[in-house]
Design a protein around this motif. Structure first.
Motif, PDB file in Angstrom:
ATOM      1  N   UNK A 176       6.050 -31.855  -8.589  1.00  0.00           N
ATOM      2  CA  UNK A 176       5.357 -32.387  -7.406  1.00  0.00           C
ATOM      3  C   UNK A 176       5.021 -31.187  -6.533  1.00  0.00           C
ATOM      4  N   UNK A 177       3.769 -30.770  -6.573  1.00  0.00           N
ATOM      5  CA  UNK A 177       3.354 -29.492  -5.992  1.00  0.00           C
ATOM      6  C   UNK A 177       2.815 -29.676  -4.579  1.00  0.00           C
ATOM      7  N   UNK A 178       3.223 -28.761  -3.690  1.00  0.00           N
ATOM      8  CA  UNK A 178       2.665 -28.755  -2.336  1.00  0.00           C
ATOM      9  C   UNK A 178       2.426 -27.311  -1.912  1.00  0.00           C
ATOM     10  N   UNK A 179       1.616 -27.127  -0.878  1.00  0.00           N
ATOM     11  CA  UNK A 179       1.287 -25.762  -0.452  1.00  0.00           C
ATOM     12  C   UNK A 179       0.800 -25.780   0.988  1.00  0.00           C
ATOM     13  N   UNK A 180       0.646 -24.589   1.545  1.00  0.00           N
ATOM     14  CA  UNK A 180       0.061 -24.434   2.867  1.00  0.00           C
ATOM     15  C   UNK A 180      -1.157 -23.526   2.745  1.00  0.00           C
ATOM     16  N   UNK A 181      -1.635 -23.005   3.874  1.00  0.00           N
ATOM     17  CA  UNK A 181      -2.791 -22.113   3.855  1.00  0.00           C
ATOM     18  C   UNK A 181      -2.481 -20.853   3.039  1.00  0.00           C
ATOM     19  N   UNK A 182      -3.510 -20.231   2.483  1.00  0.00           N
ATOM     20  CA  UNK A 182      -3.285 -19.014   1.705  1.00  0.00           C
ATOM     21  C   UNK A 182      -2.545 -17.937   2.493  1.00  0.00           C
TER      22      UNK A 182
END
Length: 224
Positions: free
Chosen positions: A185-191
């Motif tokens: 379950x993948x999540x991320x923020x700004x580069x």
């Protein structure tokens, strides 16, 4: 006293064989100081042992410059060969990023066994940037995929594109896509902003800016 093992790539070229690879310097330097400043011991192991290759050293970064002049860097330059040490003696394992491990840790049976053993015995596992590539293809004792249902992050496709890490020429696959294919379950923020995800005894960080925060979360879990 807690003992942390950094598991480091030994691969110095990637993609078409012309792009420099290795570990990302700050992704060892920054976490190293977080751990030792809390009184933890840090050991280094690499796939082949000896002096692992690195990229991204920036002498204007105070922490990186300090690490390069430290006894820690001297020990890293004589890293243990991973197959020659007892990884069960450590309280946590940590995979710093860098493109090299996208080659030498994806299907390494010893790396897969170490991760399985650590996870099933409640040890803390940390990884940052491209480090979560080591977590691919791990099968647990019950036959399930380690990543299935795990909340996780890593370097993203957008960050690869900004860094001009093209498929084939530089990187063998898009890491975020592969993690999701294996059920994460993948999540991320700004580069290039710091971002950390914790799921049980697994801690992952998105990029170099996240390396210290991964270590601090690991310390929090080890303490509590």
């Amino acid at each position: 006293m807690k003992h942390i093992l950094f598991i480091v790539t030994s691969t110095d070229k990637t993609g078409n064989g012309k792009h420099p690879a290795g570990y990302e310097f700050s992704e060892i330097a920054d976490p190293y100081y977080e751990f030792i400043n809390k009184g933890y011991t840090v050991d280094f192991a690499s796939i082949l042992g000896g002096k692992p290759p690195y990229v991204g050293y920036d002498s204007s970064q105070k922490v990186s410059r300090s690490f390069k002049e430290s006894n820690g860097f001297k020990r890293l330059s004589f890293s243990h060969k991973l197959s020659s040490i007892d990884t069960t003696a450590y309280d946590a394992i940590f995979f710093p990023g860098g493109l090299g491990l996208m080659t030498d840790m994806i299907d390494n049976t010893l790396v897969k066994e170490i991760i399985k053993e650590a996870y099933e015995n409640g040890k803390i596992i940390g990884a940052v940037c491209h480090g979560p590539a080591a977590l691919l293809n791990v099968k647990l004792t019950n036959g399930s995929n380690f990543l299935k249902g795990k909340k996780i992050n890593s370097f993203t496709k957008t960050e690869e594109e900004i860094d001009k890490h093209t498929l084939g020429n530089v990187i063998p696959f898009m890491l975020d896509d592969e993690l999701k294919k294996q059920g994460a379950i993948f999540s991320h923020t700004e580069p290039f902003k710091s971002y950390v995800v914790n799921d049980g005894n697994l801690v992952t960080g998105q990029n170099p800016a996240s390396a210290s925060s991964v270590a601090l979360k690991m310390i929090d879990l080890l303490t509590n």
